[in-house]
Design an enzyme around this catalytic site. Structure first.
Site, PDB file in Angstrom:
ATOM      1  N   HIS A 282       0.837  -1.213   0.000  1.00  0.00           N
ATOM      2  CA  HIS A 282       0.000   0.000   0.000  1.00  0.00           C
ATOM      3  C   HIS A 282       0.866   1.255   0.000  1.00  0.00           C
ATOM      4  O   HIS A 282       1.820   1.357   0.755  1.00  0.00           O
ATOM      5  CB  HIS A 282      -1.046   0.004   1.117  1.00  0.00           C
ATOM      6  N   ASP A 294       6.265   1.161   6.453  1.00  0.00           N
ATOM      7  CA  ASP A 294       4.814   0.928   6.325  1.00  0.00           C
ATOM      8  C   ASP A 294       4.221   1.955   5.380  1.00  0.00           C
ATOM      9  O   ASP A 294       3.820   3.013   5.809  1.00  0.00           O
ATOM     10  CB  ASP A 294       4.165   0.993   7.708  1.00  0.00           C
ATOM     11  N   GLU A 328      -4.942   2.201   2.591  1.00  0.00           N
ATOM     12  CA  GLU A 328      -5.006   1.070   3.522  1.00  0.00           C
ATOM     13  C   GLU A 328      -5.206   1.566   4.943  1.00  0.00           C
ATOM     14  O   GLU A 328      -6.000   1.025   5.704  1.00  0.00           O
ATOM     15  CB  GLU A 328      -3.710   0.238   3.451  1.00  0.00           C
ATOM     16  N   GLU A 329      -4.473   2.624   5.307  1.00  0.00           N
ATOM     17  CA  GLU A 329      -4.361   2.983   6.727  1.00  0.00           C
ATOM     18  C   GLU A 329      -5.675   3.438   7.355  1.00  0.00           C
ATOM     19  O   GLU A 329      -5.974   3.097   8.480  1.00  0.00           O
ATOM     20  CB  GLU A 329      -3.291   4.066   6.927  1.00  0.00           C
ATOM     21  N   ASP A 356       3.388  -6.239   3.569  1.00  0.00           N
ATOM     22  CA  ASP A 356       3.073  -5.110   4.462  1.00  0.00           C
ATOM     23  C   ASP A 356       3.534  -5.401   5.886  1.00  0.00           C
ATOM     24  O   ASP A 356       2.878  -5.053   6.851  1.00  0.00           O
ATOM     25  CB  ASP A 356       1.559  -4.813   4.415  1.00  0.00           C
ATOM     26  N   HIS A 426       3.904   3.567  11.972  1.00  0.00           N
ATOM     27  CA  HIS A 426       3.024   4.665  12.412  1.00  0.00           C
ATOM     28  C   HIS A 426       3.747   5.690  13.279  1.00  0.00           C
ATOM     29  O   HIS A 426       3.110   6.364  14.084  1.00  0.00           O
ATOM     30  CB  HIS A 426       1.797   4.130  13.165  1.00  0.00           C
TER      31      HIS A 426
HETATM   32 ZN   LIG Z   1       0.816  -1.069   6.356  1.00  0.00          ZN
END
Ligand SMILES: [Zn+2]
Length: 462
Positions: A282, A294, A328-329, A356, A426
């Site tokens: 993603h 990520d 995606e998030e 991922d 994140h």
């Molecule tokens: Zn991810």
């Protein structure tokens, strides 16, 4: 830690010489004899992957040029347009963008401070999808709980409070519920705002954002993550008998949905172009760091698999398609849109793969599918022994491929790696310097070999 070019070349030499070892010719009934036609190309794909830093350089360029890429942001759309241009330059076919309406959440300015007994700023990150506070913020007394049971036991004491869920990280699956469901649980108990101890192992006072999910019919209260260090400090102060007042300020808000896109590129199959193997990551990220682990890395190593095939003029029997998912998030709209758009073609999807979990040292793949397919995939993975990436784990999948995989029971696969993913993801620390070029090269090569053989086998994976 980055590998010196000297060690890099040594490692390449080692791998290529390992690949040159062939099973002895006098055992024609070997179970893996069917792989023999694929050994040369597999060695070439790995050799090509391991002989350059192309994947790492490309990921560095994404992060350096566009930064983080939250849904709805200009940065994400600029990065998407760049990817389309680059895929065309790589010689991929049918390169295209497919429209997806995505949520557009913006963070704005935000802060959290201890107001009393003594003023002190805390490090925080608002949670994705949170509402904001009034301009002057929300000031209230802190209540700390260590579980949902403690919140229930607190009863009326939670009313009018800022509730902190101080739950140490164990696994993501166990701990993430306090981030996703905690705010609505706190609101149900009468809290005016919620804080969550960051969902990740202790870092260097680094907060982790991530999406919350408000429950229907419950007041929506603002919510933020704090660092493990600050959570421990607040806990110690409360344990000493301090009454703590906090002030939380957040400008977070939703804007109208925005246009975004899944990016697609292909190598069309030479015999069965309608049958498709999807590899993917993603492209959107949280709005901190550069989304390198990520999941920019997952996008680049899967894309790289196609670039390597193209570069070596390898055109498998079936189509290999890379998808860079959007959103995606905080919405999963990209994965859902793909399922809806390709509903009538999902039966022709032979395999869907997502990377991922970061692009640290690859150990193999997780796989979900029939026993027969698992046996085939295990055989193919023996081609990756030279880079110690031959393990096939029990479960393969990914958030973005999930909707299609579930709709049509498509065999699914995920890249498995060894690394401290949850330390970084994140966070503002999710940047390219945590990633080793050699690991990205190995991951690209492993995905290329796996996708190539599955796309080229005479019989479809079933
Ligand atoms: Zn991810």
């Amino acid at each position: 830690m980055l590998m010196s070019s000297h060690r890099f070349v040594l490692a390449v030499g080692l791998v290529v010489s390992l690949l040159a070892l062939r099973p002895s010719a006098q055992t024609p009934t070997r179970q893996d004899a069917w792989l023999d036609p694929y050994r040369d190309n597999s060695a070439h794909l790995l050799g090509e992957a391991l002989s350059s830093r192309h994947a790492w350089e490309r990921l560095a360029e994404v992060g350096d040029t566009f930064g983080h890429r939250l849904s709805g942001s200009r940065a994400l759309e600029d990065a998407i347009d760049w990817a389309v241009t680059e895929m065309k330059k790589d010689g991929l076919e049918n390169v295209r963008k497919e429209l997806v309406k995505v949520p557009h959440w913006v963070r704005g300015q935000e802060s959290l401070e201890i107001v009393s007994p003594r003023r002190h700023a805390l490090v925080m990150l608002g949670m994705g999808n949170s509402v904001g506070t009034p301009a002057e913020g929300i000031e209230a007394e802190l209540l700390i709980v260590r579980s949902f049971d403690e919140l229930t036991a607190a009863g009326a004491r939670a009313r009018g409070r800022i509730v902190l869920f101080n739950v140490p990280f164990t696994t993501y699956g166990e701990t993430v519920q306090f981030r996703s469901a905690g705010p609505s649980r706190a609101a149900t108990a009468g809290a005016v705002a919620a804080l969550v101890r960051s969902v990740g192992p202790a870092g260097l006072r680094t907060p982790h954002t991530g999406a919350l999910r408000y429950a229907d019919g419950v007041a929506q209260i603002p919510a933020a993550a704090i660092t493990t260090e600050d959570a421990d400090r607040l806990q110690r102060m409360v344990d000493r008998g301090n009454t703590i007042r906090l002030r939380l300020r957040m400008e977070a808000a939703f804007l109208p949905d925005a246009d975004s896109y899944n990016v697609i590129g292909e190598i069309r199959g030479r015999e069965k172009p309608e049958e498709v193997i999807v590899v993917s990551g993603h492209f959107d990220s949280w709005d901190v760091g550069t989304g390198s682990t990520d999941d920019g890395g997952g996008c680049i190593v899967t894309w790289e698999a196609l670039r390597l095939m193209r570069k070596l003029n390898i055109r498998p029997r079936r189509t290999v398609r890379v998808v860079l998912w959007t959103n995606e998030e905080n919405g999963l709209r990209g994965g859902n849109a793909y399922r809806d758009r390709y509903r009538d073609h999902l039966a022709n999807h032979v395999l869907m793969m997502e990377s991922d979990s970061g692009v640290f040292r690859p150990t193999g793949f997780g796989f979900t599918g029939s026993d027969a397919a698992r046996a085939t995939v295990r055989d193919i993975a023996t081609l990756l022994r030279g880079i110690q990436a031959e393990r096939i784990g029990p479960n393969g999948g990914g958030a973005d491929i999930g909707p299609s995989v579930e709709a049509a029971r498509i065999p699914s696969m995920s890249l498995e790696v060894e690394g401290n993913y949850f330390l970084l993801h994140h966070t503002p620390a999710d940047t390219i310097d945590k990633i080793d070029p050699m690991d990205m090269a190995r991951a690209s090569g492993a995905i290329a070999v796996m996708a190539y053989v599955i796309a080229d086998m005479p019989d479809r994976l079933r």
